[in-house]
Enzyme design. Sequence first.
Site, PDB file in Angstrom:
ATOM      1  N   CYS A 131      -5.271   7.029  -3.409  1.00 44.67           N
ATOM      2  CA  CYS A 131      -3.822   6.946  -3.543  1.00 44.67           C
ATOM      3  C   CYS A 131      -3.428   5.603  -4.191  1.00 44.67           C
ATOM      4  CB  CYS A 131      -3.152   7.148  -2.189  1.00 44.67           C
ATOM      5  SG  CYS A 131      -1.395   7.568  -2.299  1.00 44.67           S
ATOM      6  N   HIS A 252      -5.654  12.425  -1.046  1.00 42.37           N
ATOM      7  CA  HIS A 252      -6.369  11.919   0.125  1.00 42.37           C
ATOM      8  C   HIS A 252      -7.366  12.966   0.623  1.00 42.37           C
ATOM      9  CE1 HIS A 252      -4.150   8.208   1.498  1.00 42.37           C
ATOM     10  NE2 HIS A 252      -3.281   8.680   0.619  1.00 42.37           N
ATOM     11  N   GLU A 254      -9.770  12.660   2.633  1.00 44.33           N
ATOM     12  CA  GLU A 254     -10.102  12.468   4.049  1.00 44.33           C
ATOM     13  C   GLU A 254      -9.080  13.138   4.969  1.00 44.33           C
ATOM     14  OE1 GLU A 254      -6.928   9.463   3.520  1.00 44.33           O
ATOM     15  OE2 GLU A 254      -8.538  10.259   2.261  1.00 44.33           O
TER      16      GLU A 254
END
Length: 369
Positions: A131, A252, A254
């Site tokens: 990001c 993102h 994750e």
Amino acid sequence: MAAHDLSVILPRVLIVSRRSVRKNKFVDFVGEYHLDLIVGYGAVPAIVPRVSGVHMLLDSFEPIHGVLLCEGEDIDPSLYEAETSNLSPEELEEIRRLHASDTAIDKEKDSIELRLAKLCLERNIPYLGICRGSQVLNVACGGTLYQDIEKEVSRKCPENQRVVHIDYDNYDGHRHVVKVVKDTPLHDWFKDSLEEEKMEIWVNSYHHQGVKRLAQRFVPMAFAPDGLIEGFYDPDAYNPGEGKFIMGLQFHPERMRRPDSDEFDYPGCPSAYQEFVKAVIAYQKKLNIATAVPKPLNLNKEMENKRRTIVRSFSLARNIYITGNGMNPSKESELQAGAEFLEVSHKILDSNFLIICLHYVLHNLLSDL
């Protein structure tokens, strides 16, 4: 700690914290998903606090084996825009109102992260930008950013190509499609989830800014339908097994997980972290080899006595040369050992190498006397 003990230390990944306010006080934090994945794949996250002056103290965090930069506010536009923005003052005010949590510029965080990014680029330290971290990487290499995607990109796109890049009402659940570029790391990680014709995956999105002009050294890995670059990497600095990894992802991975579950949307979601840590581990090994201190030779008693005799011989010869005094006849036998060593050595060793050996003996071993 002794230098040879560095080899048993797990590799360190620096992560810069983000500042928030809790109970009227500043609090620094890092998303736990990042930390879990770094630890899970075999590295140690070292959190760099976002406090004044830390950008001047980064040497204290050595050795640095990898850098992960992630969440944060908008980057100061003066760091990447040479020209004046085309946005009107009214538009800029509207952007600040709509994205109040992101538009408060944090110059200290900018300084810390840009310095770390440039350090990685100079030393080829593995770098993963998520990001904001991808935007920092692009700016560090001379690229630029859109200050607001909706106003600078979306309104210029046909209706069917417009993309919502942030949805505050469905923050973690919001997804939009991206097209993955073939023969890139992202393609390799998600290949089992891609249809050959479409080459698409759905990603989360938490940003109102993005890459405008991609720095020359980078290659795109994914695009949103509105043309925004959603991932990029340096192909000349990508070989995780050899400690090379320079990459930025706008989304993102994750946090791409199913509702109320830790299960990832796709099997390839954690691959960026897995390959990043793989590169971090390999980089540490290379660094340890480059800085390793040679271990002293363990000689048996006979060889140790011979070594001492030769060192004594060279010491006597050195004293005769420096003082200009003649040789004491009683010392002649002691000089013989050094003479024999030289006679044998010059027949089997390169002359330059022999000089190095003699320098080593005189400089490092005379302390034994």
